[in-house]
Structure formats: structure tokens, C-alpha cells
Design a protein around this motif. Structure first.
Motif, short mmCIF file in Angstrom:
data_model
loop_
_atom_site.label_atom_id
_atom_site.label_comp_id
_atom_site.label_asym_id
_atom_site.label_seq_id
_atom_site.Cartn_x
_atom_site.Cartn_y
_atom_site.Cartn_z
N ALA A 47 0.68 -1.27 0.03
CA ALA A 47 -0.09 0.18 0.03
C ALA A 47 0.63 1.14 0.09
O ALA A 47 0.46 2.25 -0.57
CB ALA A 47 -1.04 -0.03 1.25
N LEU A 48 2.07 1.16 0.79
CA LEU A 48 2.81 2.46 0.79
C LEU A 48 3.36 2.63 -0.67
O LEU A 48 3.53 3.76 -0.88
CB LEU A 48 4.00 2.21 1.85
N LYS A 49 3.88 1.45 -1.37
CA LYS A 49 4.45 1.45 -2.53
C LYS A 49 3.38 2.28 -3.51
O LYS A 49 3.58 3.16 -4.32
CB LYS A 49 4.71 0.41 -3.31
N LEU A 89 -7.32 1.64 1.12
CA LEU A 89 -6.75 1.22 2.32
C LEU A 89 -7.85 0.50 3.15
O LEU A 89 -7.58 -0.56 3.78
CB LEU A 89 -6.33 2.53 3.21
N HIS A 90 -9.15 0.83 2.95
CA HIS A 90 -10.33 0.19 3.64
C HIS A 90 -10.32 -1.07 3.31
O HIS A 90 -10.62 -1.73 4.56
CB HIS A 90 -11.36 1.16 3.41
N PRO A 91 -10.23 -1.66 2.33
CA PRO A 91 -10.13 -3.43 2.26
C PRO A 91 -9.23 -3.83 3.02
O PRO A 91 -9.50 -4.88 3.56
CB PRO A 91 -10.18 -3.49 0.58
N LEU A 92 -8.02 -3.39 2.91
CA LEU A 92 -6.80 -3.94 3.44
C LEU A 92 -7.29 -3.92 5.23
O LEU A 92 -6.82 -4.63 6.00
CB LEU A 92 -5.70 -3.16 3.39
N ILE A 97 -8.49 -6.48 10.03
CA ILE A 97 -9.39 -6.52 11.48
C ILE A 97 -10.11 -7.76 11.46
O ILE A 97 -10.11 -8.52 12.69
CB ILE A 97 -10.62 -5.41 11.41
N ILE A 98 -10.57 -8.35 10.59
CA ILE A 98 -11.50 -9.71 10.54
C ILE A 98 -10.26 -10.81 11.09
O ILE A 98 -10.59 -11.38 11.92
CB ILE A 98 -11.88 -10.16 9.25
N ILE A 99 -8.94 -10.53 10.47
CA ILE A 99 -7.95 -11.58 11.00
C ILE A 99 -7.91 -11.57 12.34
O ILE A 99 -7.61 -12.57 13.08
CB ILE A 99 -6.68 -11.48 10.10
N GLN A 100 -7.50 -10.29 12.81
CA GLN A 100 -7.21 -10.26 14.42
C GLN A 100 -8.53 -10.61 15.23
O GLN A 100 -8.39 -11.03 16.27
CB GLN A 100 -6.91 -8.77 14.46
N THR A 101 -9.66 -10.43 14.80
CA THR A 101 -10.66 -10.82 15.74
C THR A 101 -10.68 -12.36 15.87
O THR A 101 -11.14 -12.75 16.70
CB THR A 101 -12.07 -10.32 15.19
N LYS A 102 -10.48 -13.04 14.60
CA LYS A 102 -10.37 -14.44 14.39
C LYS A 102 -9.31 -14.81 15.51
O LYS A 102 -9.47 -16.14 16.14
CB LYS A 102 -10.15 -15.07 12.87
N ASN A 119 -16.86 4.55 8.56
CA ASN A 119 -16.34 3.88 7.73
C ASN A 119 -16.91 2.45 7.51
O ASN A 119 -16.29 1.59 7.14
CB ASN A 119 -14.63 3.66 8.25
N GLN A 120 -18.25 2.35 7.88
CA GLN A 120 -18.92 1.25 7.77
C GLN A 120 -18.29 -0.25 8.19
O GLN A 120 -18.31 -1.17 7.58
CB GLN A 120 -19.04 0.91 6.04
#
Ligand code: ADP
Length: 202
Positions: A47-49, A89-92, A97-102, A119-120
Motif C-alpha cells: 500500500a505504501l508503494k 486502504l479500507h479493504p486492507l 480487522i477480521i484476521i485479528q478478531t479471529k 467507515n462502515q
């Protein structure tokens, strides 16, 4: 039984960090959207690239890190740039977030996000806890914490959802106007019991 995910939100200076720390002390795993938002644009990230390619190399600091201040100014004044950045950025951020909640190991976990509603991110949580204060409290505490002017705080507040609309999304509310830090810990302990019960039924 799936784990309950609580969304915790509130305007700038409402007390999100203060309340979140009280939950963390009880062993609740915290997922912080602000931290994730910084991680997805860390040095070496794709994303930075993309950002450097899109906006130019001058959006990087000498050490290669993102020049956040410059980017913030750009998207604040230019809607097209803001949309471009958000769509990158939002999809990333959502995926992280989903990974961390799991990965969370506590019976329920908390997603703390200043812009949970804007941000939905509501779809990612089962319940919403709003930290609520009067606007004058928000302004006074943020000015004291950050050394900012009233105008600076008000301009951030103007970019956030209104107090009433935020409250409309709440399942639970902590009023943080007059509570002492000790009282917050008591309120948080009560809510923790409630969430532990709810997560068993979830
Ligand atoms: P947020 O994370 O929502 O921006 P903070 O938790 O950082 O808000 O709180 C903003 C400021 O107000 C901090 O300096 C914090 O210590 C202070 N604060 C928070 N809650 C209270 C309270 N109940 N009484 C007094 N000061 C508070």
C-alpha cells in the motif's frame, strides 16, 4: 458458539482510550483500527508503494516512511484523493480487522475505532458501545491532551459523525462527562459481566 465482537467508538477526546484500557486490564483482547491503519502502510508494504506511485515520492519521508502529515493535508482538501486512498486502504484494514478478531483468545473482543460508523465497520461487530460526552467536554479534554486550539479540535469533530447519530447506533453507552477514572472501571466491570453472558448465548 462464535465469539462476540464489540465495537467501541466515540468522538475525539470522548474517552475511548481510557475505557479501552479498563477493558484490557480485565483481559479483553483489543483490536485497534488506528493501529491497523498505520500497519497497512508500514515501510515495505504494497500500500505504501501504491501511495508513492500515485501521489509522488515527496509523500515519503527521508527514511522511506509515509509522510502522514502531507497525506492528511492532501486528502483533507481533495475529495478525489480521499476516495482513491480510502478505496486502497479500507479493504486492507477490514481484512486485517477480521484476521485479528479471529485470532483473539478472550471470550469476547473489542474493535476500537473512532470512525466505526463513518467507515462502515458496523458490519464487522455484533454490538456497539459508545463513549459519550458533551461537546464542550470533548473540546476541553482534547485541547488539554494534545495542546491543540479549539478550532483544530472542532475541525476534527466536524469530520466525524454527529453526537446524536453516533448515539443512535449505540447498544450501550458510557457517559464519561462526570465519571471519575475509578467509576469508569466499575462501569466497565459491569459491562464486562454483561458481555461475558451475551457471548455465551452468541
Ligand atoms: P479518546 O481516546 O476518545 O480520544 P481519551 O481516552 O484519550 O479519549 O481521553 C481524552 C482525554 O481526557 C485524556 O487526556 C484522558 O486522560 C482524559 N479523560 C478521559 N476520561 C476522563 C474522565 N472521566 N475524567 C477526566 N479526564 C478524562
Amino acid at each position: 458458539m462464535s465469539k462476540l465482537i464489540l465495537g467501541l467508538t466515540g468522538g475525539i477526546g470522548s474517552g475511548k482510550t481510557t475505557v479501552t484500557n479498563a477493558f484490557a486490564k480485565l483481559g479483553v483482547n483489543i483490536i485497534d483500527a488506528d493501529i491497523i491503519a498505520r500497519e497497512v502502510v508500514a515501510l515495505g508494504s504494497p500500500a505504501l508503494k501504491s501511495i508513492a506511485q500515485h501521489f509522488g515520492k515527496n509523500y515519503l519521508l527521508a527514511d522511506g516512511q509515509l509522510n502522514r502529515k502531507l497525506l492528511r493535508q492532501k486528502v483533507f482538501s481533495d475529495e478525489t484523493s480521499k476516495q482513491w486512498l480510502n478505496s486502497l486502504l479500507h479493504p486492507l484494514i477490514r481484512t486485517a480487522i477480521i484476521i485479528q478478531t479471529k485470532e483473539a483468545t478472550s471470550p469476547y473482543c473489542i474493535l476500537v475505532a473512532p470512525l466505526l460508523i463513518e467507515n462502515q465497520l458496523l458490519k464487522l461487530v455484533n454490538r456497539v458501545l459508545v463513549i459519550d460526552v458533551l461537546e464542550q467536554t470533548q473540546i476541553a479534554r482534547t485541547m488539554r491532551r494534545d495542546g491543540n486550539s479549539e478550532e483544530q479540535v472542532k475541525s476534527v469533530m466536524a469530520s466525524q459523525i454527529s453526537r446524536n447519530n453516533r448515539l443512535a447506533a449505540a447498544d450501550d453507552i458510557i457517559n464519561n462527562d462526570t465519571a471519575t477514572f475509578a467509576e469508569i472501571e466499575i462501569l466497565v466491570a459491569k459491562l464486562d459481566k454483561k458481555y461475558l453472558t451475551l457471548t455465551k448465548m452468541h
